[in-house]
Design an enzyme around this catalytic site. Sequence first.
Site, PDB file in Angstrom:
ATOM      1  N   ASP A 195     -10.812  22.499  51.615  1.00 62.70           N
ATOM      2  CA  ASP A 195     -10.592  21.288  51.536  1.00 62.70           C
ATOM      3  C   ASP A 195     -10.665  20.249  52.850  1.00 62.70           C
ATOM      4  O   ASP A 195     -10.406  18.929  52.968  1.00 62.70           O
ATOM      5  CB  ASP A 195      -9.195  21.542  51.508  1.00 62.70           C
ATOM      6  CG  ASP A 195      -8.553  21.111  49.694  1.00 62.70           C
ATOM      7  OD1 ASP A 195      -9.084  21.584  49.168  1.00 62.70           O
ATOM      8  OD2 ASP A 195      -7.235  22.273  50.049  1.00 62.70           O
ATOM      9  N   ARG A 241     -14.689  26.142  44.504  1.00 64.45           N
ATOM     10  CA  ARG A 241     -15.066  26.895  45.848  1.00 64.45           C
ATOM     11  C   ARG A 241     -16.127  27.812  45.264  1.00 64.45           C
ATOM     12  O   ARG A 241     -16.097  29.095  46.143  1.00 64.45           O
ATOM     13  CB  ARG A 241     -13.528  27.797  45.207  1.00 64.45           C
ATOM     14  CG  ARG A 241     -12.517  26.746  45.707  1.00 64.45           C
ATOM     15  CD  ARG A 241     -11.876  27.475  46.963  1.00 64.45           C
ATOM     16  NE  ARG A 241     -11.118  28.856  46.047  1.00 64.45           N
ATOM     17  CZ  ARG A 241      -9.779  29.238  45.941  1.00 64.45           C
ATOM     18  NH1 ARG A 241      -8.698  28.283  46.275  1.00 64.45           N
ATOM     19  NH2 ARG A 241      -9.128  30.559  45.391  1.00 64.45           N
ATOM     20  N   HIS A 260      -4.747  19.190  47.436  1.00 64.79           N
ATOM     21  CA  HIS A 260      -3.074  18.746  47.135  1.00 64.79           C
ATOM     22  C   HIS A 260      -2.799  17.494  47.868  1.00 64.79           C
ATOM     23  O   HIS A 260      -1.772  17.510  47.747  1.00 64.79           O
ATOM     24  CB  HIS A 260      -2.664  20.169  46.858  1.00 64.79           C
ATOM     25  CG  HIS A 260      -2.436  20.809  45.948  1.00 64.79           C
ATOM     26  ND1 HIS A 260      -1.489  20.697  44.677  1.00 64.79           N
ATOM     27  CD2 HIS A 260      -3.130  22.056  45.426  1.00 64.79           C
ATOM     28  CE1 HIS A 260      -1.160  21.046  43.677  1.00 64.79           C
ATOM     29  NE2 HIS A 260      -2.018  22.127  43.976  1.00 64.79           N
ATOM     30  N   GLY A 303      -8.096  29.085  56.873  1.00 66.24           N
ATOM     31  CA  GLY A 303      -7.800  27.781  56.508  1.00 66.24           C
ATOM     32  C   GLY A 303      -5.931  27.732  57.475  1.00 66.24           C
ATOM     33  O   GLY A 303      -5.925  28.148  58.357  1.00 66.24           O
TER      34      GLY A 303
HETATM   35  O1  F6P Z   1      -8.186  26.766  49.292  1.00 70.60           O
HETATM   36  C1  F6P Z   1      -7.677  25.322  48.615  1.00 70.60           C
HETATM   37  C2  F6P Z   1      -7.769  25.441  47.475  1.00 70.60           C
HETATM   38  O2  F6P Z   1      -8.994  25.808  47.383  1.00 70.60           O
HETATM   39  C3  F6P Z   1      -7.267  23.782  47.133  1.00 70.60           C
HETATM   40  O3  F6P Z   1      -8.169  23.158  47.772  1.00 70.60           O
HETATM   41  C4  F6P Z   1      -6.414  24.304  45.719  1.00 70.60           C
HETATM   42  O4  F6P Z   1      -5.658  23.481  45.716  1.00 70.60           O
HETATM   43  C5  F6P Z   1      -5.659  25.852  46.219  1.00 70.60           C
HETATM   44  O5  F6P Z   1      -6.502  26.191  47.201  1.00 70.60           O
HETATM   45  C6  F6P Z   1      -6.024  26.377  44.508  1.00 70.60           C
HETATM   46  O6  F6P Z   1      -5.866  27.993  44.990  1.00 70.60           O
HETATM   47  P1  F6P Z   1      -5.419  29.175  44.191  1.00 70.60           P
HETATM   48  O7  F6P Z   1      -7.490  29.177  44.418  1.00 70.60           O
HETATM   49  O8  F6P Z   1      -4.647  30.104  44.801  1.00 70.60           O
HETATM   50  O9  F6P Z   1      -4.721  28.574  42.696  1.00 70.60           O
END
Ligand code: F6P
Length: 361
Positions: A141, A288, A185, A116
Amino acid sequence: MKDSKVKTVGILTSGGDAPGLNPAIRGLCEAGMNNYGMKFVGILNGYKGFEAGQCISIEKEDLPELLTAGGTFLGSTREKPFKNKDKISETGLNAVDSIKKFYKKWKLDALVVLGGNGSNTTAGLLSQEGLNVIGLPKTIDNDIVHTNYSFGFQTAVNIATESISMIHTTAASHSRVMIVEVMGHKAGWIGLHSGIASGADVILLPEIPYDINKVAKKISDNKKAGKKYSIVVVSEGAMDKEEAALDKKTFKKVRAAMTCSVGARVAKQIEEITGLESRCTVLGHLQRAGSPLPYDRCMATLFGATAADYLAREEFGKILVWQNDQIVGIPLLDVASQVKNVPTDDPLVKTAKSVGVSFGD
Ligand code: F6P
């Protein structure tokens, strides 16, 4: 087989995983092996694994199952090597020099980074350090600037949409207000798309600060008009008007001190103001998870295979992006440290408003 001076290529995935990473790696490796006789080294666990010299050789027989596989088989971390430039590890080198050491040791001619904003910024900085790097856009995102496509966004929107659509039935049974918190976020693309696609009454995005009284009014009006239940989609980074007026540091402090998620806070406030029973569901990492949609599989394959052509042409220092229905390579650092936000006058925002959705503004 076409000629290519680029023989050995390292691949790494960095940042939060996304459905589409594995099919992109498959597309890159198949096209690179079939068309140019390239070999591929899989660097494990993002830049962290690169610094530590963790790698595997990617073989042709590893590839078929990657098309439908979610996540990333290489593993991923959020390591930012340029942030710790002064930190010397046990190897006696800082993170960037360690990476350069292993790039040389593994005799890499080039590196492909699937990541990203932050990961492609690092890729750009490594390119300035003399590494031959190509970036590919990955984020659920959808917040990478200059590209209308990134791996995983469509799959995440699909998961969120399906989930919110399902929640209608329990909302109706109990005549409740259901709040669904989705990822995002800084950018509210998932909330905007999934909210519209699932028939939400209210959508709260980081880009459009809300007034909780306006949100509550929309819900009370629904009730008065005979609607038994309401659906509110909240991006995890949504903020109210008071929070939006704070400086960045104070806002971060306020959020750090919060004992619940923003969705849960909205649910509590709605219940207090309207007297209607409210519940919050946080979709979290489900967005995800799992196998990529056909669209993400196709696009990831296209991006991966196109990256092999860029490698063979030695067009380095670029990230491949989707513009006007085609892939173009633009300088990696053009996307650095920027976020593609939802414009407040985005056609989808306007459309949502015209079909009665409230953004609480
Ligand atoms: O990769 C982006 C994201 O999925 C955001 O939408 C989310 O806020 C963040 O990653 C969460 O991150 P982690 O998996 O590190 O908790």
